[in-house]
Motif scaffolding. Sequence first.
Motif, PDB file in Angstrom:
ATOM      1  N   ILE A 143       0.871  -1.171   0.000  1.00 39.46           N
ATOM      2  CA  ILE A 143       0.000   0.000   0.000  1.00 39.46           C
ATOM      3  C   ILE A 143       0.906   1.217   0.000  1.00 39.46           C
ATOM      4  O   ILE A 143       1.798   1.349   0.851  1.00 39.46           O
ATOM      5  CB  ILE A 143      -0.909   0.049   1.241  1.00 39.46           C
ATOM      6  N   TYR A 144       0.712   2.107  -0.970  1.00 35.17           N
ATOM      7  CA  TYR A 144       1.504   3.323  -1.082  1.00 35.17           C
ATOM      8  C   TYR A 144       0.641   4.517  -0.716  1.00 35.17           C
ATOM      9  O   TYR A 144      -0.573   4.536  -0.955  1.00 35.17           O
ATOM     10  CB  TYR A 144       2.013   3.515  -2.514  1.00 35.17           C
ATOM     11  N   CYS A 145       1.277   5.544  -0.165  1.00 31.28           N
ATOM     12  CA  CYS A 145       0.608   6.817   0.087  1.00 31.28           C
ATOM     13  C   CYS A 145       1.341   7.913  -0.672  1.00 31.28           C
ATOM     14  O   CYS A 145       2.547   8.104  -0.481  1.00 31.28           O
ATOM     15  CB  CYS A 145       0.583   7.140   1.581  1.00 31.28           C
ATOM     16  N   TYR A 146       0.623   8.618  -1.544  1.00 34.78           N
ATOM     17  CA  TYR A 146       1.173   9.723  -2.331  1.00 34.78           C
ATOM     18  C   TYR A 146       0.435  11.015  -2.007  1.00 34.78           C
ATOM     19  O   TYR A 146      -0.750  10.995  -1.645  1.00 34.78           O
ATOM     20  CB  TYR A 146       1.022   9.448  -3.834  1.00 34.78           C
ATOM     21  N   THR A 147       1.111  12.138  -2.170  1.00 33.97           N
ATOM     22  CA  THR A 147       0.421  13.422  -2.127  1.00 33.97           C
ATOM     23  C   THR A 147      -0.353  13.601  -3.424  1.00 33.97           C
ATOM     24  O   THR A 147      -0.156  12.863  -4.394  1.00 33.97           O
ATOM     25  CB  THR A 147       1.412  14.588  -1.968  1.00 33.97           C
ATOM     26  N   ALA A 148      -1.244  14.597  -3.439  1.00 32.67           N
ATOM     27  CA  ALA A 148      -2.020  14.854  -4.650  1.00 32.67           C
ATOM     28  C   ALA A 148      -1.142  15.208  -5.837  1.00 32.67           C
ATOM     29  O   ALA A 148      -1.505  14.953  -6.989  1.00 32.67           O
ATOM     30  CB  ALA A 148      -3.027  15.969  -4.391  1.00 32.67           C
ATOM     31  N   MET A 153       4.904   9.378   0.129  1.00 35.05           N
ATOM     32  CA  MET A 153       5.040   9.686   1.555  1.00 35.05           C
ATOM     33  C   MET A 153       5.441   8.459   2.367  1.00 35.05           C
ATOM     34  O   MET A 153       6.210   8.550   3.304  1.00 35.05           O
ATOM     35  CB  MET A 153       3.724  10.246   2.092  1.00 35.05           C
ATOM     36  N   TRP A 154       4.904   7.296   2.007  1.00 37.29           N
ATOM     37  CA  TRP A 154       5.286   6.056   2.672  1.00 37.29           C
ATOM     38  C   TRP A 154       4.754   4.867   1.879  1.00 37.29           C
ATOM     39  O   TRP A 154       3.878   5.020   1.017  1.00 37.29           O
ATOM     40  CB  TRP A 154       4.791   5.987   4.125  1.00 37.29           C
ATOM     41  N   ASP A 417       9.894   8.452   2.466  1.00 38.13           N
ATOM     42  CA  ASP A 417       9.831   7.784   3.762  1.00 38.13           C
ATOM     43  C   ASP A 417       9.526   8.788   4.868  1.00 38.13           C
ATOM     44  O   ASP A 417      10.265   8.911   5.840  1.00 38.13           O
ATOM     45  CB  ASP A 417      11.153   7.049   4.037  1.00 38.13           C
ATOM     46  N   VAL A 418       8.414   9.503   4.729  1.00 36.27           N
ATOM     47  CA  VAL A 418       7.996  10.453   5.757  1.00 36.27           C
ATOM     48  C   VAL A 418       7.188   9.727   6.826  1.00 36.27           C
ATOM     49  O   VAL A 418       7.513   9.767   8.008  1.00 36.27           O
ATOM     50  CB  VAL A 418       7.185  11.605   5.142  1.00 36.27           C
ATOM     51  N   GLY A 419       6.122   9.071   6.415  1.00 42.97           N
ATOM     52  CA  GLY A 419       5.361   8.199   7.290  1.00 42.97           C
ATOM     53  C   GLY A 419       4.900   8.844   8.573  1.00 42.97           C
ATOM     54  O   GLY A 419       4.357   9.949   8.600  1.00 42.97           O
TER      55      GLY A 419
END
Length: 561
Positions: A143-148, A153-154, A417-419
């Motif tokens: 599972i990836y998290c991206y900004t718009a 981000m993680w 790798d902000v997380g």
Amino acid sequence: MRFFLLKYAFLLLAAVPAFSQSAVREQGLITSDPFWRQALGGAVLSLPSVQAQSAVVALDGGNIRAYSTAGTPMWSYSARGRISPYVTRSREGTSYFARTDGTLIAVNRAGRELWRRNFEAPLSARVVTGWDGRLFVPASSKIYCYTASGTLMWARPLEAPILIAPKLDLNGGIIFALNNNEVIRIDPFGNTHVWMLSNKPAVLISTDNNRVTVLYEDGAIEILGLADEWYLPAQSGGPSAMMPRLPASPLAAAGRGNNIAITKNDGRVTFLSLDERKIIWTGDSHIREMINNRGRPDLEVEMLFDDRGIYILSRNGATGFSYTGRRLWFKYLQNAASVPAFGNDGVLYSGGRDWILYAYKVEDRVLPERNNLFGPVPDGAYGMGRPQIPGALNIPLTQDETREKLEMIGASVNAGDVGANEPDWTSFLLLLSSGRHPLQFRLAALSLLGKIGSQETVPWLINIFRRDNEPIIRGAAINAIGDIGVDPQGIAIQTFHHSILQNNIRDESVLTAIASATGALCRFSGPPLSETGIRILHLLAAANQPPLTRRQANAELVSLR
């Protein structure tokens, strides 16, 4: 005599459809023709995505098409390859979808590609958008998290394939289930909580107090809390912990607070109160009507639960219920290629196997929206818009410590790798950007805020632009807004427009930054921001503006054509 018999027969035949229509009205069946239809040029892959006064559909030929809610074609985008049957739209109208080779593509509401990212394999479910525009992307075994704006981000690995697709929970994170019977909640910052179930879940629902309600195929219900020792198993012997067992297997569910509406495979809809631990009412959907008429309904079901009522959607049709269980209407669909979508305007949008998009007006009630030019207002916020107490306490006192921390944050942002550090780091950067700190540190903080990319920080950045005395800081705050790219309420664009009309900006670097950020915001969100944005750019391209500003404004205007 013959004339009399013919006349009697005609009157009898004429009475039959009138009687049938009366019965139809009593049952709530809607038989009206579509109030518009449009040829698509391909078969629909998934349910249409309806919001921001438009409907977007994905087609099997690799095209994405958009239509206004009045049926006017708006734009078409070719992915130049086969696409997965998932389309997600953010509040400002950006569409996110992927090719089957694992390429995720972002297209704005005017049909212009914004960015793309490549993954190891096709998406395993639909992209989920968070409250501040961030994206939760289920791809391959992660599972990836991206900004718009496309900054990673993680990422979190998964131990097994996804069984139940991720959905947004009540805290702005996601919940989903894996094939190994694990239920997983991931918060917006990547913090993960896992429950191991004894049986395979069928449906997950996020409810109040950080709980997850699990529906099993055998009708059992289990409520999971954040602490491993706190749960209400339906199979337990204690009467205080018992939840009512459903009489049939659940297909889909939707919740509001601690109330859950459930569609079961017998076509009935059950309204369950978790607070009272009982079933409040049960009603028959269009699926039940088909079963009663010996039909074979499609059992892929989507549900909505909003301020108007409860809605059940399948390839065979749709049904609307009130909160009290009164069936408001139901509609049969023939030859639908996918589950239809029900818009806030009371219109049912269905893509047919005949390559035509149909729109049926099935309800007069319209879901109220604060601003109907954009999508629904988020249910909450992540707290990124102002410094929190931990961030205030963690600001280093020496310049060397400050420099080291900025370098560390920058390296983590560049590495994706902000997380879990995001809340503290954002607080630190907000305070550093607006306090009495050395200029180079403030500039670095503003640049990193733009990369971290939460739209919740936009008002803070606007405030720096309006009040700071340093032109270079004002320009950096504007550039950070452009990097974030999301301005769904038009706050930044309106601030820029007002400042230029007041003619209170003299510095060339600030005016040039406004031109650059305006172009970025217009490219990302498209109309209606671009209408005001283009006026701004024309003002900045005028002969009375500084040369560098004029060049930048003209370049931005060319990019928007």
